[in-house]
Motif scaffolding. Structure first.
Motif, short mmCIF file in Angstrom:
data_model
loop_
_atom_site.label_atom_id
_atom_site.label_comp_id
_atom_site.label_asym_id
_atom_site.label_seq_id
_atom_site.Cartn_x
_atom_site.Cartn_y
_atom_site.Cartn_z
N ILE A 75 0.92 -1.39 0.01
CA ILE A 75 0.01 -0.05 0.10
C ILE A 75 1.03 1.19 -0.06
O ILE A 75 1.78 1.28 0.86
N ARG A 76 0.60 2.26 -1.01
CA ARG A 76 1.55 3.39 -1.09
C ARG A 76 0.50 4.66 -1.07
O ARG A 76 -0.72 4.25 -1.56
N PHE A 77 0.87 5.77 -0.87
CA PHE A 77 -0.07 6.90 -1.02
C PHE A 77 0.56 8.08 -1.95
O PHE A 77 1.72 8.48 -1.87
N ASP A 78 -0.28 8.45 -2.77
CA ASP A 78 0.02 9.52 -3.49
C ASP A 78 -0.69 10.96 -2.87
O ASP A 78 -1.79 11.15 -3.01
N ALA A 79 0.47 11.63 -2.45
CA ALA A 79 -0.11 12.70 -1.59
C ALA A 79 -0.65 14.06 -2.43
O ALA A 79 -0.94 15.04 -1.93
N LEU A 80 -0.48 13.94 -3.67
CA LEU A 80 -0.87 14.97 -4.52
C LEU A 80 -2.30 14.85 -5.17
O LEU A 80 -2.83 15.60 -5.73
N ALA A 81 -2.60 13.52 -5.05
CA ALA A 81 -4.18 13.23 -5.49
C ALA A 81 -5.27 13.84 -4.80
O ALA A 81 -6.25 14.35 -5.60
N PRO A 82 -5.29 13.73 -3.54
CA PRO A 82 -6.32 14.36 -2.82
C PRO A 82 -6.49 16.06 -3.04
O PRO A 82 -5.25 16.55 -3.01
N SER A 83 -7.63 16.59 -2.83
CA SER A 83 -7.76 17.98 -2.77
C SER A 83 -7.25 18.40 -1.53
O SER A 83 -6.97 17.47 -0.68
N LEU A 84 -6.99 19.57 -1.43
CA LEU A 84 -6.21 20.28 0.06
C LEU A 84 -7.30 20.21 1.04
O LEU A 84 -6.93 19.52 2.08
N LYS A 85 -8.78 20.36 0.51
CA LYS A 85 -9.77 20.41 1.60
C LYS A 85 -9.77 18.84 2.07
O LYS A 85 -9.93 18.38 3.22
N ASP A 86 -9.79 17.84 1.24
CA ASP A 86 -9.95 16.42 1.51
C ASP A 86 -8.76 15.84 2.41
O ASP A 86 -8.96 15.07 3.40
N PHE A 87 -7.56 16.35 1.94
CA PHE A 87 -6.36 16.09 2.76
C PHE A 87 -6.49 16.47 4.09
O PHE A 87 -6.20 15.85 5.16
#
Length: 663
Positions: free
Chosen positions: A79-91
């Motif tokens: 499992i990995r995470f793309d930190a740029l995929a979510p919007s700033l609000k969702d993050f």
């Protein structure tokens, strides 16, 4: 003044012209890049950002004859995470609950994950590792965590799936199950049937996201993999367990170097059990090599059956022909042949010589009758396929070696030595194939390891027996040697194995391999079939280099393994009625061979998809096993399986639920 102004004006024209030329060159280059070399540059740019990655297919399951798993594929997840995929609000809204869920799952502080997630966001990390090597249950749980439940595009969840091979039997039958790995030669059943099991890989697109890291992306051009077929082998797990432990116990007691035990179904040639155990440096035994298939060696006295069959077929002797054992010693070209009994056996018949395994009598039988034309003896052996490989699907079969008078190394000793099993070489399985032919009334069938190939219960291919030789000898010869082999157990060298309640037939073998090089290098063996009157199974046991202080003769080292295997198979075999078993020992076999075969084949069909014992397995492994069998899983608790709602051996119906209680 006018001249000066003119010079300045000329210089301006020159500079202007240069600017024009440069601009023109730039325009030309832009046009060239855009229209002439544009495709090439775009391809390079595309290649540097995207690439095709292989999606491995799921390897098919490997089953025993009754549908129990020998090998299956288990999925593992990173499992990995793309930190740029979510919007700033969702993050910002989800980072705290996500960190809390991860902390609880992996038993780490919440702040650890908060800091890690924020750092990934600030560093624009599009491939941050969350966890590796997770099972399916953990993966399903994590994908429902806050933010991750929004998927790959909005939640940044990156899932990388790998497939690993699991063997439910563990170390038992490890060598015969084998493996099929990249960069390694294929081994065992996994290697032999790899074309069915492998399937075909798929292809997906990946995007480069920096620092030589690649992120899978969804694409309409993605090619999904085709999973491999399921293969049903002839191996019977219960018989394999019997053979394994009987062989192991004897190897440990006699401190032997290695050994093998093989059980074959007489009529069909199906291999029901094949155990190979060798001693490691620690003294423990494990599935080291496939000795039954690979190891060619001098068979010793088990080869006397081949010599007697040849002599009977050529009618140079009968069972009543008498030979003088010469006080237990006879010499050829300065080399002695001795009987195990000091002083020999006097004058005895061929039948008696076979029963007591007299070297001197049987050597004379071959030497006296074939010395003028030794090729007659060797050609007879060849006609019985003893010089042919079995051409098994498993790689690495040892080659038989039956010398011929035309060979350069043929000598005066070759013929007499062959008569009692020296100077020739066979693998245990090649020897067993001959013994099985005698049990099968002369019909030599090819040893077989595969029954059928399926795909989701759809039959792809089915395999039947293959006949190597429809008659290796006459029925008259078969009948004679069958009686002789039964008498070996009743009153001959294997009388220690005799039981009034259960009949066996066979031949002991004690070979001092390479005794002129290293004295004491014994090979103890026993080959035969059971029951003697209506043979159902043939079996061979070969044990190398037992501790001579404890014993080395075939009847006491290898014979008891044969007897244990025979009795336990018939004690537990479902073809026996209750009235046919008394005190856990079979009394008699009353069913015909035809009825037996029909019943066992029906059993193999109806027992597919049997649930194995899952006790002690990790939850993810148990889930994968059940889902591979078409069932559904309900979990209670966490950890390893301590209880299952359905007993091992239960046949699963499609979508049937299995409740697993975890520790």
């Amino acid at each position: 003044m006018a001249t000066t102004s003119k010079n300045i004006l000329n210089k301006m024209y020159l500079v202007g012209a240069l600017f024009f030329v440069v601009a023109l060159l730039v325009v030309v280059q832009i046009i060239n890049i855009q229209f002439v070399e544009g495709d090439s540059y775009r391809a390079k740019a595309e290649h540097s950002v995207f690439r095709n990655d292989t999606i491995p297919s799921t390897r098919g399951n490997l089953y025993d004859a009754n549908g129990q798993l020998l090998a299956t594929s288990i999925s593992k997840y990173d499992i990995r995470f793309d930190a740029l995929a979510p919007s700033l609000k969702d993050f910002n809204d989800s980072i705290a609950p996500l960190a809390e869920a991860l902390a609880k799952k992996f038993s780490k502080p919440k702040d650890y994950f908060l800091q890690k997630l924020r750092k990934a966001h600030s560093n624009r990390n599009r491939y941050m590792l969350i966890a590796k090597n997770l099972n399916y249950g953990d993966y399903k749980e994590i994908r429902e965590f806050p933010l991750f439940n929004k998927g790959p595009y909005r939640g940044g969840l990156i899932v990388e799936k790998r497939v690993v091979r699991e063997h439910p039997l563990g170390k038992m039958a490890e060598r015969i199950v084998g493996y099929d790995r990249n960069g390694s030669a294929p081994v065992g059943l996994e290697g032999a049937f790899a074309p069915y099991l492998r399937g075909s890989d798929g292809v997906r697109l990946e995007q480069k996201i920096g620092k030589n890291q690649w992120k899978p992306i969804n694409s309409e051009n993605q090619l999904d993999p085709n999973d491999g077929y399921d293969v049903y082998t002839t191996i019977d797990v219960n018989m394999q367990d019997v053979a394994h432990h009987a062989l192991l116990e004897q190897l440990e007691y006699y401190e032997a170097d290695h050994g093998t035990a093989v059980v074959m179904e007489v009529a069909t040639g199906e291999i029901k059990a094949l155990s190979n155990l060798g001693r490691g440096k620690s003294g423990k035994y494990f599935e080291k090599r496939n000795y039954a298939v690979w190891e060619s060696h001098e068979p010793g006295s088990t080869f006397k059956l081949m010599s007697v069959v040849a002599a009977l077929e050529d009618k140079v002797v009968d069972t009543s022909t008498v030979f003088d054992t010469k006080n237990g010693k006879i010499s050829y070209y300065g080399r002695n042949v001795r009987d195990s009994k000091y002083g020999g056996y006097g004058k005895i018949s061929v039948a008696k010589a076979f029963e007591v395994s007299s070297n001197t009598a049987l050597v004379q039988m071959i030497q006296n009758n074939y010395k003028s034309n030794p090729e007659d003896y060797v050609d007879r052996l060849y006609s019985m396929n003893l010089n042919d490989v079995l051409d098994l699907p498993i790689k690495g079969e040892g080659k038989p070696m039956i010398p011929h008078p035309d060979d350069k190394n043929w000598s005066g000793l070759s013929l007499p030595w062959m008569g009692f099993g020296y100077g020739v070489q066979l693998t245990p399985l090649q020897t067993l194939t001959f013994y099985n032919a005698i049990a099968n009334n002369g019909v030599m069938v090819k040893p077989r390891l595969i029954k059928k190939v399926t795909s989701k219960d759809r039959l792809i291919e089915e395999f039947d027996r293959e006949i190597i030789n429809p008659a290796i000898c006459s029925q008259s010869t078969v009948d004679k040697v069958k009686v002789m082999m039964e008498n070996v157990v009743k009153r001959g060298t294997a009388d220690n194995l005799y039981s009034e309640n259960f009949s066996m037939a066979g031949k002991t073998g004690t070979c001092q391999a390479e005794y002129w090089i290293k004295p004491g290098n014994y090979i103890a063996s026993f080959a035969g079939y059971f029951p003697a009157d209506t043979p159902k199974y043939s079996c061979i046991v070969v044990i190398h280099r037992p501790n001579v202080k404890k014993g080395y003769y075939g009847n006491i080292v290898a014979g008891p393994v044969f007897k244990t295997i025979a009795q336990k198979i018939y004690t537990n075999n479902p073809i026996l009625d209750e009235v046919e078993v008394q005190k856990n020992v079979p009394v008699q076999m009353v069913k015909s061979n035809e009825r037996y075969l029909e019943k066992t084949h029906q059993q193999a069909e109806t027992n597919s998809r049997k649930l194995p014992s899952l006790i002690g397995l990790e939850a993810m492994d148990a889930i994968a096993l059940i889902e591979n069998l078409g069932g559904k899983v309900i979990l209670k608790g966490k950890g390893k399986v301590v209880a299952q709602s359905l007993k091992a051996g239960t046949k699963l119906t499609p979508a049937q639920k299995v409740v697993l209680t975890l520790s």
